[in-house]
Design a protein around this motif. Structure first.
Motif, mmCIF file in Angstrom:
data_model
loop_
_atom_site.group_PDB
_atom_site.id
_atom_site.type_symbol
_atom_site.label_atom_id
_atom_site.label_comp_id
_atom_site.label_asym_id
_atom_site.label_seq_id
_atom_site.Cartn_x
_atom_site.Cartn_y
_atom_site.Cartn_z
ATOM 1 N N ASN A 5 31.310 54.034 43.172
ATOM 2 C CA ASN A 5 32.099 55.686 43.292
ATOM 3 C C ASN A 5 33.489 55.549 43.550
ATOM 4 O O ASN A 5 34.181 56.187 42.869
ATOM 5 C CB ASN A 5 31.189 56.306 44.351
ATOM 6 C CG ASN A 5 30.119 56.304 44.231
ATOM 7 O OD1 ASN A 5 29.742 57.043 43.747
ATOM 8 N ND2 ASN A 5 29.288 56.194 46.093
ATOM 9 N N LYS A 6 33.702 54.198 43.953
ATOM 10 C CA LYS A 6 35.590 53.660 43.496
ATOM 11 C C LYS A 6 36.124 54.363 42.657
ATOM 12 O O LYS A 6 36.810 53.837 42.323
ATOM 13 C CB LYS A 6 35.976 52.483 44.813
ATOM 14 C CG LYS A 6 36.912 52.465 44.574
ATOM 15 C CD LYS A 6 37.132 51.059 45.334
ATOM 16 C CE LYS A 6 37.689 51.077 47.359
ATOM 17 N NZ LYS A 6 37.635 49.900 47.703
ATOM 18 N N LEU A 7 34.876 52.986 41.441
ATOM 19 C CA LEU A 7 35.556 52.917 40.018
ATOM 20 C C LEU A 7 36.053 54.117 39.368
ATOM 21 O O LEU A 7 36.641 54.963 38.801
ATOM 22 C CB LEU A 7 34.447 52.034 39.085
ATOM 23 C CG LEU A 7 34.852 50.306 39.695
ATOM 24 C CD1 LEU A 7 33.773 49.627 38.846
ATOM 25 C CD2 LEU A 7 35.712 50.078 39.384
ATOM 26 N N GLN A 52 39.716 35.896 40.050
ATOM 27 C CA GLN A 52 39.651 36.636 41.444
ATOM 28 C C GLN A 52 40.122 38.198 40.540
ATOM 29 O O GLN A 52 39.772 38.803 41.370
ATOM 30 C CB GLN A 52 41.065 36.115 42.322
ATOM 31 C CG GLN A 52 40.001 36.799 44.153
ATOM 32 C CD GLN A 52 39.265 36.627 44.462
ATOM 33 O OE1 GLN A 52 38.390 35.838 44.176
ATOM 34 N NE2 GLN A 52 38.465 38.132 44.515
ATOM 35 N N THR A 53 41.065 38.526 40.411
ATOM 36 C CA THR A 53 41.994 39.523 40.032
ATOM 37 C C THR A 53 40.601 40.071 39.411
ATOM 38 O O THR A 53 40.762 41.341 39.304
ATOM 39 C CB THR A 53 43.121 39.071 39.377
ATOM 40 O OG1 THR A 53 44.133 38.675 39.734
ATOM 41 C CG2 THR A 53 43.678 40.528 38.337
ATOM 42 N N VAL A 54 40.472 39.628 37.917
ATOM 43 C CA VAL A 54 38.904 39.993 37.450
ATOM 44 C C VAL A 54 38.189 40.869 38.310
ATOM 45 O O VAL A 54 37.060 42.145 38.150
ATOM 46 C CB VAL A 54 38.876 39.635 36.182
ATOM 47 C CG1 VAL A 54 37.405 39.427 35.227
ATOM 48 C CG2 VAL A 54 39.255 38.821 35.247
ATOM 49 N N ARG A 55 37.813 39.522 39.272
ATOM 50 C CA ARG A 55 36.812 39.875 39.949
ATOM 51 C C ARG A 55 36.640 41.181 41.199
ATOM 52 O O ARG A 55 36.568 42.593 40.741
ATOM 53 C CB ARG A 55 36.184 38.854 40.754
ATOM 54 C CG ARG A 55 34.992 38.120 40.298
ATOM 55 C CD ARG A 55 34.158 37.143 41.003
ATOM 56 N NE ARG A 55 35.376 36.936 41.855
ATOM 57 C CZ ARG A 55 35.912 35.332 41.318
ATOM 58 N NH1 ARG A 55 35.291 34.576 39.815
ATOM 59 N NH2 ARG A 55 36.507 34.113 41.799
ATOM 60 N N CYS A 59 35.005 45.324 40.891
ATOM 61 C CA CYS A 59 34.791 45.632 42.544
ATOM 62 C C CYS A 59 35.218 47.098 42.920
ATOM 63 O O CYS A 59 35.110 47.574 44.001
ATOM 64 C CB CYS A 59 34.619 44.714 43.586
ATOM 65 S SG CYS A 59 33.792 43.259 43.266
ATOM 66 N N GLY A 60 36.553 47.447 42.110
ATOM 67 C CA GLY A 60 37.419 48.570 42.207
ATOM 68 C C GLY A 60 38.022 47.711 43.287
ATOM 69 O O GLY A 60 38.721 49.116 43.896
ATOM 70 N N ILE A 65 44.171 48.485 34.682
ATOM 71 C CA ILE A 65 43.342 49.838 33.328
ATOM 72 C C ILE A 65 43.369 48.716 32.099
ATOM 73 O O ILE A 65 42.234 48.306 31.626
ATOM 74 C CB ILE A 65 44.289 51.301 32.563
ATOM 75 C CG1 ILE A 65 42.997 51.407 31.673
ATOM 76 C CG2 ILE A 65 44.717 50.564 32.769
ATOM 77 C CD1 ILE A 65 42.203 52.549 32.706
ATOM 78 N N VAL A 66 44.137 47.917 31.833
ATOM 79 C CA VAL A 66 43.747 46.797 31.398
ATOM 80 C C VAL A 66 42.753 45.205 30.786
ATOM 81 O O VAL A 66 42.151 45.183 30.275
ATOM 82 C CB VAL A 66 45.558 45.602 30.812
ATOM 83 C CG1 VAL A 66 44.959 44.607 29.619
ATOM 84 C CG2 VAL A 66 46.492 46.518 30.287
ATOM 85 N N ILE A 67 42.670 45.060 32.443
ATOM 86 C CA ILE A 67 41.670 44.562 32.933
ATOM 87 C C ILE A 67 40.266 45.193 32.541
ATOM 88 O O ILE A 67 38.925 44.501 32.258
ATOM 89 C CB ILE A 67 41.788 43.784 34.544
ATOM 90 C CG1 ILE A 67 43.058 43.065 34.113
ATOM 91 C CG2 ILE A 67 40.864 42.955 34.696
ATOM 92 C CD1 ILE A 67 43.428 42.031 35.430
#
Length: 91
Positions: A5-7, A52-55, A59-60, A65-67
């Motif tokens: 929902n957050k995504l 961590q940034t990717v995860r 997770c939202g 947007i790039v990642i």
């Protein structure tokens, strides 16, 4: 855990079809080692990120947007590989 929902809100995914496709990609086809794959793909484009940034992006928790596009791209690649494998096994 992915907060879909957050995504949907963060990346403006409005139609039910888009939501279903995104849910399918992120829950069924994204490999366990997706963080390493995302990091290596972005490193090739001279974009430095950590796992961590990717995860957090998946997770939202953070919006990048790039990642996120790279995560979806990897999920699409693995989906096509999976479907091709299933097709080959049926033959």
């Amino acid at each position: 855990m992915t907060n879909l929902n957050k995504l949907y809100t963060s990346y403006d995914v409005n139609t039910p079809k888009e939501r279903e496709v995104l849910k399918d990609l992120l829950t069924k086809y994204l490999p366990k080692e997706y963080t390493a794959i995302v990091i290596s793909k972005l490193k090739a484009k001279h974009y430095e990120v950590d796992s961590q940034t990717v995860r957090n992006t998946k997770c939202g928790l953070t919006k990048n947007i790039v990642i996120f596009n790279t995560i979806v791209e990897i999920a699409r690649e693995y989906k096509s590989i999976t479907l091709k494998l299933k097709e080959n096994l049926k033959e």
